[in-house]
Design a protein around this motif. Structure first.
Motif, PDB file in Angstrom:
ATOM      1  N   ILE A   1       0.890  -1.317  -0.109  1.00 35.57           N
ATOM      2  CA  ILE A   1       0.174   0.049  -0.003  1.00 35.57           C
ATOM      3  C   ILE A   1       0.846   1.277   0.031  1.00 35.57           C
ATOM      4  N   GLY A   2       1.921   1.182   0.692  1.00 30.48           N
ATOM      5  CA  GLY A   2       2.922   2.268   0.527  1.00 30.48           C
ATOM      6  C   GLY A   2       3.332   2.738  -0.988  1.00 30.48           C
ATOM      7  N   PHE A   3       3.513   1.475  -1.536  1.00 32.50           N
ATOM      8  CA  PHE A   3       3.927   1.726  -3.109  1.00 32.50           C
ATOM      9  C   PHE A   3       2.784   2.426  -4.007  1.00 32.50           C
ATOM     10  N   ILE A   4       1.398   1.912  -3.796  1.00 32.23           N
ATOM     11  CA  ILE A   4       0.343   2.541  -4.376  1.00 32.23           C
ATOM     12  C   ILE A   4       0.147   3.755  -4.123  1.00 32.23           C
ATOM     13  N   GLN A   5       0.426   4.110  -2.796  1.00 27.68           N
ATOM     14  CA  GLN A   5       0.114   5.654  -2.254  1.00 27.68           C
ATOM     15  C   GLN A   5       1.138   6.388  -2.947  1.00 27.68           C
ATOM     16  N   GLU A   6       2.432   6.151  -3.117  1.00 26.14           N
ATOM     17  CA  GLU A   6       3.350   7.024  -3.628  1.00 26.14           C
ATOM     18  C   GLU A   6       3.236   7.176  -5.156  1.00 26.14           C
ATOM     19  N   VAL A   7       2.693   6.150  -5.888  1.00 25.96           N
ATOM     20  CA  VAL A   7       2.387   6.214  -7.313  1.00 25.96           C
ATOM     21  C   VAL A   7       1.299   7.157  -7.378  1.00 25.96           C
ATOM     22  N   THR A   8       0.056   7.124  -6.336  1.00 28.49           N
ATOM     23  CA  THR A   8      -0.872   8.149  -6.514  1.00 28.49           C
ATOM     24  C   THR A   8      -0.430   9.641  -6.273  1.00 28.49           C
ATOM     25  N   ARG A   9       0.406   9.935  -5.305  1.00 25.40           N
ATOM     26  CA  ARG A   9       1.012  11.059  -4.930  1.00 25.40           C
ATOM     27  C   ARG A   9       1.853  11.560  -6.106  1.00 25.40           C
ATOM     28  N   LEU A  10       2.529  10.792  -6.880  1.00 28.95           N
ATOM     29  CA  LEU A  10       3.182  11.055  -8.096  1.00 28.95           C
ATOM     30  C   LEU A  10       2.551  11.603  -9.094  1.00 28.95           C
ATOM     31  N   VAL A  11       1.174  10.728  -9.591  1.00 28.95           N
ATOM     32  CA  VAL A  11       0.450  11.677 -10.590  1.00 28.95           C
ATOM     33  C   VAL A  11      -0.466  12.721  -9.988  1.00 28.95           C
ATOM     34  N   GLU A  12      -0.718  12.845  -8.641  1.00 27.08           N
ATOM     35  CA  GLU A  12      -1.140  13.987  -7.912  1.00 27.08           C
ATOM     36  C   GLU A  12      -0.292  15.396  -8.132  1.00 27.08           C
ATOM     37  N   ARG A  13       1.023  15.071  -8.192  1.00 27.77           N
ATOM     38  CA  ARG A  13       1.979  16.166  -8.115  1.00 27.77           C
ATOM     39  C   ARG A  13       2.033  16.579  -9.712  1.00 27.77           C
ATOM     40  N   ALA A  14       1.539  15.551 -10.640  1.00 27.28           N
ATOM     41  CA  ALA A  14       1.512  16.057 -11.950  1.00 27.28           C
ATOM     42  C   ALA A  14       0.213  16.574 -12.295  1.00 27.28           C
ATOM     43  N   LYS A  15      -0.807  16.707 -11.481  1.00 31.34           N
ATOM     44  CA  LYS A  15      -2.257  17.352 -11.725  1.00 31.34           C
ATOM     45  C   LYS A  15      -2.930  16.397 -12.436  1.00 31.34           C
ATOM     46  N   PHE A  16      -2.911  15.227 -12.493  1.00 29.25           N
ATOM     47  CA  PHE A  16      -3.844  14.312 -12.907  1.00 29.25           C
ATOM     48  C   PHE A  16      -5.156  14.333 -12.231  1.00 29.25           C
ATOM     49  N   ASP A  17      -6.268  13.877 -13.253  1.00 32.54           N
ATOM     50  CA  ASP A  17      -7.502  14.103 -12.661  1.00 32.54           C
ATOM     51  C   ASP A  17      -7.971  13.134 -11.697  1.00 32.54           C
ATOM     52  N   PHE A  18      -7.271  11.680 -12.128  1.00 31.56           N
ATOM     53  CA  PHE A  18      -7.755  10.717 -11.314  1.00 31.56           C
ATOM     54  C   PHE A  18      -6.986   9.682 -11.443  1.00 31.56           C
ATOM     55  N   LEU A  19      -6.983   8.740 -10.362  1.00 26.68           N
ATOM     56  CA  LEU A  19      -6.459   7.399 -10.481  1.00 26.68           C
ATOM     57  C   LEU A  19      -7.488   6.452 -10.662  1.00 26.68           C
TER      58      LEU A  19
ATOM     59  N   GLY B   1      -9.730   3.951   0.439  1.00 23.95           N
ATOM     60  CA  GLY B   1      -9.507   4.676   1.508  1.00 23.95           C
ATOM     61  C   GLY B   1      -8.135   4.891   1.965  1.00 23.95           C
ATOM     62  N   ALA B   2      -7.354   4.207   1.696  1.00 20.92           N
ATOM     63  CA  ALA B   2      -5.842   4.461   2.236  1.00 20.92           C
ATOM     64  C   ALA B   2      -5.370   5.684   1.156  1.00 20.92           C
ATOM     65  N   LEU B   3      -5.739   5.714  -0.173  1.00 22.86           N
ATOM     66  CA  LEU B   3      -5.359   6.689  -0.891  1.00 22.86           C
ATOM     67  C   LEU B   3      -5.887   7.919  -0.465  1.00 22.86           C
ATOM     68  N   ALA B   4      -7.154   8.089  -0.052  1.00 30.59           N
ATOM     69  CA  ALA B   4      -7.823   9.346   0.186  1.00 30.59           C
ATOM     70  C   ALA B   4      -7.018  10.016   1.426  1.00 30.59           C
ATOM     71  N   ALA B   5      -6.373   9.080   2.153  1.00 28.82           N
ATOM     72  CA  ALA B   5      -5.977   9.593   3.646  1.00 28.82           C
ATOM     73  C   ALA B   5      -4.349  10.331   3.244  1.00 28.82           C
ATOM     74  N   VAL B   6      -3.925  10.043   2.075  1.00 25.96           N
ATOM     75  CA  VAL B   6      -2.423  10.662   1.826  1.00 25.96           C
ATOM     76  C   VAL B   6      -2.647  11.812   0.775  1.00 25.96           C
ATOM     77  N   THR B   7      -3.849  11.881   0.109  1.00 23.37           N
ATOM     78  CA  THR B   7      -3.863  12.689  -1.035  1.00 23.37           C
ATOM     79  C   THR B   7      -5.015  13.612  -0.718  1.00 23.37           C
ATOM     80  N   SER B   8      -4.877  15.007  -1.540  1.00 26.47           N
ATOM     81  CA  SER B   8      -5.820  16.109  -1.286  1.00 26.47           C
ATOM     82  C   SER B   8      -6.638  16.557  -2.460  1.00 26.47           C
ATOM     83  N   HIS B   9      -6.498  16.113  -3.768  1.00 24.26           N
ATOM     84  CA  HIS B   9      -7.141  16.735  -4.942  1.00 24.26           C
ATOM     85  C   HIS B   9      -7.390  15.715  -6.021  1.00 24.26           C
ATOM     86  N   ILE B  10      -6.582  14.449  -5.900  1.00 25.75           N
ATOM     87  CA  ILE B  10      -6.803  13.745  -7.222  1.00 25.75           C
ATOM     88  C   ILE B  10      -8.145  12.833  -7.057  1.00 25.75           C
TER      89      ILE B  10
END
Length: 487
Positions: free
Chosen positions: A37-55, A85-94
């Motif tokens: 889950i740490g890896f999945i969270q990091e990939v999600t944060r990576l595309v959030e930093r790039a301003k992707f609409d969604f994962l 749920g785990a992704l929602a906890a570590v992101t804010s916009h995506i």
């Protein structure tokens, strides 16, 4: 009023082992990422930093050991709502898109899960509605057989209506929570839905407050007439897998026109084809990466490549070899070496379908039949894939492709399929996104905090104050020029 400015949208199809069958074998790929889950969270944060609409989190309700060789990403993975749920906890916009198949769910459960995720994420939940083409799932849910298309869509049409009614069963200001008066709930703003239909009988109300987005964003995919009708009536985002520009333009125009007949604006739906991107600093490096990926595809003793339908369904294996290539080309090529260059005479003798395969490869990899980077027979094996598109090149070439499809109204953006993770994701965010931003095609900052904000969609009023989807559907069916639903 002037027409709203179109926005380019980008999503990431998250398959932990990569969307390429051999992606997990590529150097640097994380083969066990599906359960980290740490890896999945990091990939999600990576595309959030790039301003992707969604994962996008897909799902499959059955498994098969054969998938280990054809589609390992779909063989074994975490349940998507748990991951979300785990992704929602570590992101804010995506946006966080979760797949739930109504064929094997009930409306109250889906409405509750998605409303809860929308609250946990601050309004970033999305539901990928699939009716399911995977017959193996039936045996995991106490059924003898998978329903046919008509039954699945009859079920799904009513299912969506019930879910939407449940989301609107609590008014936005139903909970004053006034400590001074002791009034926690305004009972006049909590409503039963009393739905009784052919498939469901649901009283309500939902035991979760109305979602922050009012209505959770709905995604859908499919090309049948029933699917197009459902998407045009209900979806905010549609995934499509058309094989060429002309087909994509026709699909785009058709779905947008259907949406207008349902009283919607064509801008209410974003159509996002799947796109596999292999990008590097130079075209030669990108082609080398693509060749290396394809060289890792497993061959059985008969020289057969077992690969999955990357955009056409879940877990539907294709066994492809030079015999299957011969059928498509209309030329017998069974005696050639897999990695040998295709002679010009093969191209000249190929039929219309074979030429389409050649054209697709030359368009996406800048190759010619007899050039410095010639097409190989292995390229032809890999190129015979249902509904897929792969772009291989440098950042400018990939951005050119995205921009052209966007400006030609074949797409409103793309759902990016990373061949291997995290390398493909990093390459796209570091090379292609800045190029799209330089061209002012893609955002540099998020438009707001909810998924609806990123899509440019208003928060809808509760159903009591608007026409329901079913009422719109009935009005369309009664109109002389209505689109009649069928298979």
């Amino acid at each position: 009023m002037s027409e709203p400015q179109r926005r380019l949208h980008l999503g990431l199809m998250f398959w932990a082992t990569g969307t390429h069958t051999a992606g997990w074998r590529y150097p640097g790929a994380k083969a066990d990422g599906a359960f980290d889950i740490g890896f999945i969270q990091e990939v999600t944060r990576l595309v959030e930093r790039a301003k992707f609409d969604f994962l996008f989190l897909g799902d499959r309700l059955a498994t098969d050991p054969a998938l280990a060789k054809t589609n390992p990403a779909q063989m074994s993975r975490l349940e998507p709502f748990t991951v979300a749920g785990a992704l929602a906890a570590v992101t804010s916009h995506i946006g966080i898109a979760v797949t739930a198949n109504p064929t094997y769910y009930d409306p109250f459960t889906v409405a509750r899960l998605l409303a809860s995720l929308d609250h946990l994420s601050g309004g970033r939940a999305a539901w990928n509605l699939v009716t399911g083409a995977d017959g193996a799932a039936a045996h995991n849910f106490s059924r003898d057989a998978h329903w046919d298309t008509e039954q699945r869509y009859d079920w799904a049409d009513e299912f969506v209506d019930v879910v939407r009614e449940l989301w609107d069963s609590t008014e936005d200001d139903a909970f004053p929570r006034d400590k001074s008066t002791g009034r926690f709930l305004d009972e006049s703003k909590l409503h039963t839905i009393d739905h009784v239909g052919p498939n469901f009988s649901v009283r309500g109300p939902l035991n979760v407050a109305r979602p922050p987005q009012g209505q959770v964003v709905l995604l859908h995919a499919g090309t049948s007439d029933r699917s197009r009708e459902l998407g045009a009536r209900e979806a905010d985002v549609i995934f499509a897998g058309q094989p060429n520009l002309a087909a994509a333009q026709a699909y785009y125009a058709d779905v947008k026109a259907r949406a207008v007949r349902y009283g919607r604006s064509e801008h209410d739906i974003a159509i996002l084809p799947g796109l596999s991107v292999v990008v590097a600093a130079t075209t030669d490096e990108a082609v080398a990466t693509y060749d290396r990926l394809n060289a890792l595809l497993p061959l059985d003793p008969e020289g057969v490549v077992a690969d999955s339908v990357r955009f056409g369904g879940l877990g539907q294996g294709l066994k492809r070899n030079l015999a299957s290539v011969s059928q498509v080309l209309g030329v017998d090529v069974t005696g050639y070496e897999h990695h040998g260059a295709v002679p010009r005479e093969i191209f000249d003798r190929s039929g219309p379908e074979g030429r389409k395969v050649f054209e697709g490869i030359t368009e996406t990899t800048r190759r010619t039949v007899a050039g410095s980077r010639p097409i190989t027979f292995f390229d032809l094996i890999n190129g015979i894939t249902v509904g897929s598109r792969t772009v291989v090149g440098d950042a400018v070439e990939v951005a050119d492709h995205i921009q052209y499809w966007f400006e030609q109204r074949a797409a409103d953006g793309f759902n990016i399929f990373p061949d291997f993770v995290p390398g493909s994701v990093q390459a796209f965010t570091e090379l292609v996104v800045p190029e799209l931003q330089r061209r002012k095609l893609f955002r540099t900052e998020y438009a707001g905090t909810t998924f609806r904000d990123q899509l440019g969609l208003a928060r809808p009023a509760a159903r009591r104050h608007r026409t329901s989807a079913r009422q719109r559907a009935e009005a369309v069916a009664a109109a002389p020029d209505s689109a009649q639903a069928g298979v």
